[in-house]
Design a protein around this motif. Structure first.
Motif, mmCIF file in Angstrom:
data_model
loop_
_atom_site.group_PDB
_atom_site.id
_atom_site.type_symbol
_atom_site.label_atom_id
_atom_site.label_comp_id
_atom_site.label_asym_id
_atom_site.label_seq_id
_atom_site.Cartn_x
_atom_site.Cartn_y
_atom_site.Cartn_z
ATOM 1 N N PHE A 21 0.790 -1.227 0.000
ATOM 2 C CA PHE A 21 0.000 0.000 0.000
ATOM 3 C C PHE A 21 0.828 1.286 0.000
ATOM 4 C CE2 PHE A 21 -3.563 -2.746 1.278
ATOM 5 C CZ PHE A 21 -4.513 -2.278 0.387
ATOM 6 N N LEU A 22 2.099 1.228 0.403
ATOM 7 C CA LEU A 22 2.845 2.469 0.540
ATOM 8 C C LEU A 22 3.986 2.672 -0.446
ATOM 9 C CD1 LEU A 22 2.979 2.896 4.416
ATOM 10 C CD2 LEU A 22 1.344 3.836 2.778
ATOM 11 N N VAL A 23 4.494 1.611 -1.063
ATOM 12 C CA VAL A 23 5.621 1.810 -1.982
ATOM 13 C C VAL A 23 5.117 2.550 -3.223
ATOM 14 C CG1 VAL A 23 5.471 -0.369 -3.276
ATOM 15 C CG2 VAL A 23 7.672 0.710 -2.934
ATOM 16 N N PRO A 24 5.823 3.608 -3.625
ATOM 17 C CA PRO A 24 5.356 4.378 -4.791
ATOM 18 C C PRO A 24 5.598 3.622 -6.096
ATOM 19 C CG PRO A 24 7.371 5.332 -3.889
ATOM 20 C CD PRO A 24 6.993 4.203 -2.995
ATOM 21 N N VAL A 25 4.632 3.747 -7.007
ATOM 22 C CA VAL A 25 4.740 3.135 -8.324
ATOM 23 C C VAL A 25 5.201 4.179 -9.335
ATOM 24 C CG1 VAL A 25 3.417 2.039 -10.177
ATOM 25 C CG2 VAL A 25 3.010 1.386 -7.809
ATOM 26 N N SER A 26 4.749 5.404 -9.147
ATOM 27 C CA SER A 26 5.144 6.509 -10.021
ATOM 28 C C SER A 26 5.181 7.789 -9.190
ATOM 29 C CB SER A 26 4.145 6.656 -11.175
ATOM 30 O OG SER A 26 2.896 7.094 -10.689
ATOM 31 N N ALA A 87 -2.251 -1.131 -14.733
ATOM 32 C CA ALA A 87 -3.376 -0.187 -14.832
ATOM 33 C C ALA A 87 -2.904 1.260 -14.836
ATOM 34 C CB ALA A 87 -4.359 -0.416 -13.681
ATOM 35 N N ILE A 88 -1.881 1.569 -14.048
ATOM 36 C CA ILE A 88 -1.353 2.937 -13.972
ATOM 37 C C ILE A 88 -0.553 3.293 -15.234
ATOM 38 C CG2 ILE A 88 0.332 4.404 -12.730
ATOM 39 C CD1 ILE A 88 -2.327 4.037 -11.278
ATOM 40 N N PHE A 94 -7.246 -2.437 -17.981
ATOM 41 C CA PHE A 94 -8.256 -2.959 -17.055
ATOM 42 C C PHE A 94 -9.444 -2.012 -17.018
ATOM 43 C CE2 PHE A 94 -4.505 -5.050 -15.245
ATOM 44 C CZ PHE A 94 -4.990 -6.321 -14.998
ATOM 45 N N GLU A 95 -10.619 -2.560 -16.977
ATOM 46 C CA GLU A 95 -11.837 -1.771 -16.781
ATOM 47 C C GLU A 95 -12.198 -1.845 -15.303
ATOM 48 O OE1 GLU A 95 -13.585 0.048 -18.981
ATOM 49 O OE2 GLU A 95 -12.134 -0.453 -20.550
ATOM 50 N N GLY A 96 -12.339 -0.688 -14.670
ATOM 51 C CA GLY A 96 -12.780 -0.629 -13.278
ATOM 52 C C GLY A 96 -11.662 -0.707 -12.251
ATOM 53 N N LEU A 97 -10.410 -0.807 -12.665
ATOM 54 C CA LEU A 97 -9.298 -0.900 -11.723
ATOM 55 C C LEU A 97 -8.598 0.457 -11.667
ATOM 56 C CD1 LEU A 97 -6.904 -3.907 -11.451
ATOM 57 C CD2 LEU A 97 -6.161 -1.595 -10.919
ATOM 58 N N ALA A 121 -10.076 -7.633 -17.200
ATOM 59 C CA ALA A 121 -8.971 -7.372 -18.120
ATOM 60 C C ALA A 121 -9.542 -7.025 -19.488
ATOM 61 C CB ALA A 121 -8.074 -8.606 -18.212
ATOM 62 N N ALA A 122 -9.087 -5.905 -20.046
ATOM 63 C CA ALA A 122 -9.592 -5.477 -21.349
ATOM 64 C C ALA A 122 -8.520 -5.538 -22.434
ATOM 65 C CB ALA A 122 -10.138 -4.045 -21.248
ATOM 66 N N GLY A 123 -7.263 -5.389 -22.054
ATOM 67 C CA GLY A 123 -6.176 -5.380 -23.029
ATOM 68 C C GLY A 123 -5.416 -6.697 -23.031
ATOM 69 N N GLN A 124 -4.534 -6.823 -23.999
ATOM 70 C CA GLN A 124 -3.769 -8.055 -24.151
ATOM 71 C C GLN A 124 -2.789 -8.287 -22.996
ATOM 72 O OE1 GLN A 124 -4.392 -10.382 -26.758
ATOM 73 N NE2 GLN A 124 -6.162 -9.019 -26.626
ATOM 74 N N LEU A 125 -2.104 -7.247 -22.554
ATOM 75 C CA LEU A 125 -1.160 -7.374 -21.447
ATOM 76 C C LEU A 125 -1.871 -7.792 -20.166
ATOM 77 C CD1 LEU A 125 1.683 -7.099 -20.290
ATOM 78 C CD2 LEU A 125 1.249 -4.639 -20.009
ATOM 79 N N SER A 126 -2.992 -7.162 -19.878
ATOM 80 C CA SER A 126 -3.733 -7.506 -18.658
ATOM 81 C C SER A 126 -4.295 -8.922 -18.741
ATOM 82 C CB SER A 126 -4.850 -6.492 -18.395
ATOM 83 O OG SER A 126 -5.765 -6.465 -19.467
ATOM 84 N N ARG A 127 -4.741 -9.330 -19.907
ATOM 85 C CA ARG A 127 -5.251 -10.695 -20.064
ATOM 86 C C ARG A 127 -4.138 -11.727 -19.892
ATOM 87 N NH1 ARG A 127 -9.559 -9.561 -24.970
ATOM 88 N NH2 ARG A 127 -11.071 -8.559 -23.599
ATOM 89 N N LEU A 128 -2.949 -11.397 -20.371
ATOM 90 C CA LEU A 128 -1.807 -12.290 -20.177
ATOM 91 C C LEU A 128 -1.498 -12.432 -18.687
ATOM 92 C CD1 LEU A 128 0.606 -13.972 -21.195
ATOM 93 C CD2 LEU A 128 1.882 -11.814 -21.339
ATOM 94 N N LEU A 129 -1.459 -11.320 -17.969
ATOM 95 C CA LEU A 129 -1.167 -11.345 -16.538
ATOM 96 C C LEU A 129 -2.232 -12.137 -15.766
ATOM 97 C CD1 LEU A 129 0.850 -10.364 -14.427
ATOM 98 C CD2 LEU A 129 -0.442 -8.237 -14.266
ATOM 99 N N VAL A 130 -3.484 -11.943 -16.096
ATOM 100 C CA VAL A 130 -4.567 -12.682 -15.428
ATOM 101 C C VAL A 130 -4.468 -14.171 -15.757
ATOM 102 C CG1 VAL A 130 -7.077 -12.988 -15.293
ATOM 103 C CG2 VAL A 130 -6.101 -10.687 -15.293
ATOM 104 N N THR A 131 -4.117 -14.498 -16.983
ATOM 105 C CA THR A 131 -3.958 -15.908 -17.373
ATOM 106 C C THR A 131 -2.840 -16.561 -16.570
ATOM 107 O OG1 THR A 131 -4.778 -15.446 -19.600
ATOM 108 C CG2 THR A 131 -3.493 -17.468 -19.314
#
Length: 158
Positions: A21-26, A87-88, A94-97, A121-131
């Protein structure tokens, strides 16, 4: 001596969630500021590493339910972190994330195979990660079932 394992069982999950929850992503995503977030992240990683090393060094080398729960949490948070970063950095994957809590919720829904549909998951990268997470889930569940079967066999033979 008995208080150390109890401390480890509490410290490890808390360190993992604190890191998540606290480490910065960007630069735009620093809940407590970039410098403090990195410092908390490092301290959390040190706590996780120290706890894992402590558990490995213990004289009892048997797999216990707490180890499976910690492994479950680590995998849950690792995938959630991956979902959040995607997502960032790639809006529309992703839809809704939108938040870290959304990502943790989605990871838990995927891990538990519930899939409410509010985040997907809406995109190819997100679908790969979910898979990849789905494949991991199958392997994790099969391993868990195998461990329980072995334990039942050992208890039946005793």
């Amino acid at each position: 001596m008995h208080s150390r394992p109890l401390f480890n069982r509490i410290a490890l999950p808390l360190a993992v969630l604190t890191f998540y929850f606290l480490v910065p992503v960007s630069a735009n995503d620093a809940p407590v500021g970039a410098l403090l977030g990195v410092m908390v992240g490092v301290v959390s990683l040190v706590a996780v590493t120290a706890t894992v090393v402590s558990e490995v060094r213990r004289s009892e080398k048997r797999l216990k339910p707490i180890h499976l729960l910690v492994a479950f949490e680590l995998v849950l948070v690792i995938f959630a972190f991956g979902y959040y970063v995607v997502a960032i950095q790639h809006p529309g994957e992703f839809e809704g994330l939108h938040t870290r809590l959304d990502a943790l919720y989605f990871s838990m829904a995927t891990m538990s195979t519930v899939g409410y549909g509010d985040i997907h998951a809406a995109g190819q990268l997100s679908r790969l990660l979910v898979t990849v997470q789905m494949v991991f889930n199958l392997i994790f569940v099969a391993t868990l079932v195998g461990l329980f079967q072995n334990r039942l066999r050992r208890q039946g033979a005793a």
